[in-house]
Write an enzyme that holds these catalytic residues in place. Structure first.
Site, mmCIF file in Angstrom:
data_model
loop_
_atom_site.group_PDB
_atom_site.id
_atom_site.type_symbol
_atom_site.label_atom_id
_atom_site.label_comp_id
_atom_site.label_asym_id
_atom_site.label_seq_id
_atom_site.Cartn_x
_atom_site.Cartn_y
_atom_site.Cartn_z
ATOM 1 N N ASP A 1 8.677 7.939 -1.142
ATOM 2 C CA ASP A 1 8.485 8.033 0.255
ATOM 3 C C ASP A 1 9.063 7.015 0.933
ATOM 4 O OD1 ASP A 1 6.711 6.569 -0.695
ATOM 5 O OD2 ASP A 1 4.931 7.727 0.537
ATOM 6 N N ARG A 2 8.949 5.759 0.089
ATOM 7 C CA ARG A 2 9.575 4.218 0.685
ATOM 8 C C ARG A 2 11.043 4.250 0.476
ATOM 9 N NH1 ARG A 2 5.448 -0.153 0.202
ATOM 10 N NH2 ARG A 2 3.477 1.106 1.055
ATOM 11 N N ASP B 1 10.340 4.119 -3.931
ATOM 12 C CA ASP B 1 9.140 3.819 -4.794
ATOM 13 C C ASP B 1 8.712 4.936 -5.611
ATOM 14 O OD1 ASP B 1 8.313 5.439 -2.757
ATOM 15 O OD2 ASP B 1 6.277 4.310 -2.713
HETATM 16 C C1 G1P Z 1 0.456 0.239 2.983
HETATM 17 C C2 G1P Z 1 1.459 -0.009 4.014
HETATM 18 C C3 G1P Z 1 1.415 0.906 5.071
HETATM 19 C C4 G1P Z 1 1.565 2.309 4.364
HETATM 20 C C5 G1P Z 1 0.625 2.598 3.043
HETATM 21 C C6 G1P Z 1 0.873 3.633 2.153
HETATM 22 O O1 G1P Z 1 -0.953 0.339 3.405
HETATM 23 O O2 G1P Z 1 1.252 -1.235 4.747
HETATM 24 O O3 G1P Z 1 2.443 0.671 5.968
HETATM 25 O O4 G1P Z 1 1.699 3.227 5.114
HETATM 26 O O5 G1P Z 1 0.769 1.189 2.415
HETATM 27 O O6 G1P Z 1 2.310 3.730 1.634
HETATM 28 P P1 G1P Z 1 -1.845 -0.784 3.292
HETATM 29 O O7 G1P Z 1 -1.971 -1.400 1.886
HETATM 30 O O8 G1P Z 1 -1.197 -2.067 4.154
HETATM 31 O O9 G1P Z 1 -3.050 -0.448 3.844
HETATM 32 ZN ZN ZN Z 2 4.884 5.753 -1.772
#
Ligand code: G1P
Ligand code: ZN
Length: 545
Positions: free
Chosen positions: A283-284, A279
């Site tokens: 980190d993804r 991403d």
């Molecule tokens: C989302 C993801 C979560 C991740 C975060 C940051 O958060 O669901 O797992 O840690 O992005 O990358 P959310 O929008 O659901 O709060």
């Molecule tokens: Zn990220």
């Protein structure tokens, strides 16, 4: 060095979410908006003065502008030294790695992760503490409190610092090292994985990969690691040049947004054997085989079951953690290994204590995030290398590895349905009603499936004993199916409802269904329990992963 005391007035909307403060660029462009938030961080990050700060971002619009401001404010604070990536680039995992390696007092990451960039897109800022991980909620709450009464900040009056070449320069006494963003991180990866073995995959000429950097920060990392150090095939890295607007795309590694990659992997017998994407801030990760998708929860479970085969993890896992909505595939592995499996709230920050206390080796989230005790962030390139190393050791395809895993542990069909930009009050009411009706659902039967438990997840951190509440409504069924409802903490427009649905199937003959078909009955139950159609007035979810 001339330090200016600038007058400002507080903003009321600087509460950090799941991962730092994330807003539209336009919001950050308001007068003193960024400065106020940085000053609020500095007021609470007591260790920074006289010490080292790591600074960088994912290269999105406003990144270099913000870096210049933060450098000048750091000098005013009395920071001793700042390490910043060339061109202002550093991935989130690289910042975590640098904080730990150089014993920094903390790091500032400029990113809105997978959210779109550009002048009309999003920007974000996040503080990481000395262990390399996201600041805990106690810290971010304190930053928010400070921001509400902030009337002054300090900044040095000086020229911008050149970031376009690696060098050392100064603002007053503060040393600034502009470094290669990749070197330290790549070295850590070489220590964890068997690069020679992975390289032999490529030099055999029988194996090819395609990594989609999505015009975001991982481009330089991927080119150095996959192309240069591992001699990967021509075309192994696509969209490898970071752009301020991510080429107009949405740097989110999923089947919807990484379409170019998915098409390549599904293009028939000549398609690469392995595909992956990361991403905005690196980190993804998404892992693909030829015409085959590995969901992130399965990926975590597969990593956990096989970690001992890789050099950095020979001693095996001491324990595992997953966030609440992540499927329970990894729980089955932990059971069979006889190790602890922790269920935490959403967000990487909840893994920090477990990692620091050596309770876990690997951890992950359904949202395309996995990582280990090597740093304190999830790590996209690391996950790709993990899979490459596994393929090299097992000499099996992504699909074979995954199917054999399902055969051994059972398959967890899994999906997430997102409803974006809902009015806040509608979303809050939906969650509150679920919370209220939860107790009465327990014991009820839906399509012969009994509800064993329905509650609002709360978590007591086993290390610091902190209790945190309201992390999502979970409904557990007798046959181990599960539905979880929660609101996103990272959105920048209205509320986002996330519904997570999983079903556990051991019968091998049922391992080949399309995911949405396998989960159709549970999706129907979820929609009816939350009265989705009436409340949201939509035909279906905006995004299905
Ligand atoms: C989302 C993801 C979560 C991740 C975060 C940051 O958060 O669901 O797992 O840690 O992005 O990358 P959310 O929008 O659901 O709060
Ligand atoms: Zn990220």
């Amino acid at each position: 060095m001339k330090i200016l005391n600038k007058k400002t007035s507080p903003y009321r909307n600087q509460r950090p979410g799941t991962s730092g403060l994330r807003k539209k660029v336009k919001v950050f462009q308001q007068e003193h908006y960024l400065e106020n938030f940085v000053q609020s961080i500095f007021a609470n990050a007591k260790g920074l003065k006289g010490h080292l700060l790591i600074l960088g971002g994912d290269g999105r619009y406003y990144n270099t502008h913000a870096i210049q401001i933060i450098l000048k404010m750091s000098a005013a604070l009395g920071v001793k030294r700042v390490i910043v990536g060339e061109d202002g680039l550093l991935s989130t995992p690289a910042i975590s790695c640098l904080i730990r390696k150089h014993h920094a007092a903390g790091g500032i990451i400029l990113s809105a992760s997978h959210n779109p960039g550009g002048p009309e897109g999003d920007f974000g800022i996040k503080f990481n503490i000395a262990n390399g991980g996201p600041a805990p909620t106690g810290f971010t709450d304190a930053v928010y409190e400070t921001s509400k009464t902030l009337y002054e900040y300090q900044i040095v009056d000086c020229d911008n610092v050149p970031l376009d070449k690696q060098q050392t320069c100064y603002i007053g006494d503060m040393q600034i090292d502009v470094i290669d963003p990749v070197g330290d991180y790549a070295q850590l990866m070489e220590h964890l994985f068997d690069f020679e073995k992975i390289k032999s995959l490529f030099t055999s000429g029988l194996f090819t990969m395609c990594f989609d950097a999505m015009h975001a920060v991982t481009g330089p990392y991927a080119i150095e690691i996959f192309n240069k150090r591992l001699s990967a095939n021509v075309g192994a890295v696509i969209n490898g040049i970071p752009r301020e607007d991510f080429g107009g795309g949405h740097p989110d590694p999923n089947l919807t947004h990484a379409r170019e990659l998915v098409e390549r992997l599904n293009s028939g017998p000549g398609a690469p054997g392995f595909g992956a994407a990361s991403d905005g801030d690196g980190d993804r990760n998404m892992i693909l085989g030829r015409n085959f998708y590995v969901n992130a929860s399965d990926s975590l479970a597969i990593m956990a079951a096989n970690a001992h085969l890789l050099p950095g993890y020979r001693q095996g896992n001491c324990g595992i953690a997953r966030s609440l909505p992540t499927s329970r595939a990894v729980d089955k592995v932990a059971d069979s290994l006889g190790i602890d499996c922790y269920e935490t709230p959403t967000g990487w920050k909840y893994f920090g204590n477990l990692l620091d206390d050596s309770r876990i080796t690997l951890c992950g989230e359904e949202s395309f995030g996995s990582g280990s005790d090597h740093i304190r962030e999830k790590d996209g390139i690391w996950a790709v290398l993990f899979w490459l190393n596994l393929i090299a050791v097992k000499q099996q395809s992504v699909e074979e590895i995954t199917r054999l895993h399902w055969k051994r542990f059972g398959r967890h069909y899994y999906t997430r349905h997102d409803y974006n930009a809902i009015e806040n009050n509608v979303a809050e009411a939906l969650m509150q009603d679920l919370r209220d009706s939860g107790p009465s659902l327990t014991g009820q039967t839906y399509s012969k499936n009994k509800v064993l438990l329905c509650d609002d997840f709360c978590y007591r951190d086993p290390v610091d004993n902190n209790l945190s509440k309201n992390h999502g409504i979970r409904i557990l069924f007798e046959d181990e199916s599960r539905i979880v409802f929660r609101l996103s903490g990272t959105g920048t427009e209205g509320a986002t409802l996330r519904i997570y649905i999983e079903r556990f199937v051991t019968d091998l003959s049922l391992h080949d269904m399309p995911t949405q078909t396998a989960l159709a009955e549970l999706i129907g139950i979820a929609n009816s329990v939350a009265d989705i159609k009436n409340r949201l007035n939509r035909d279906g979810p905006d995004v299905i992963t």
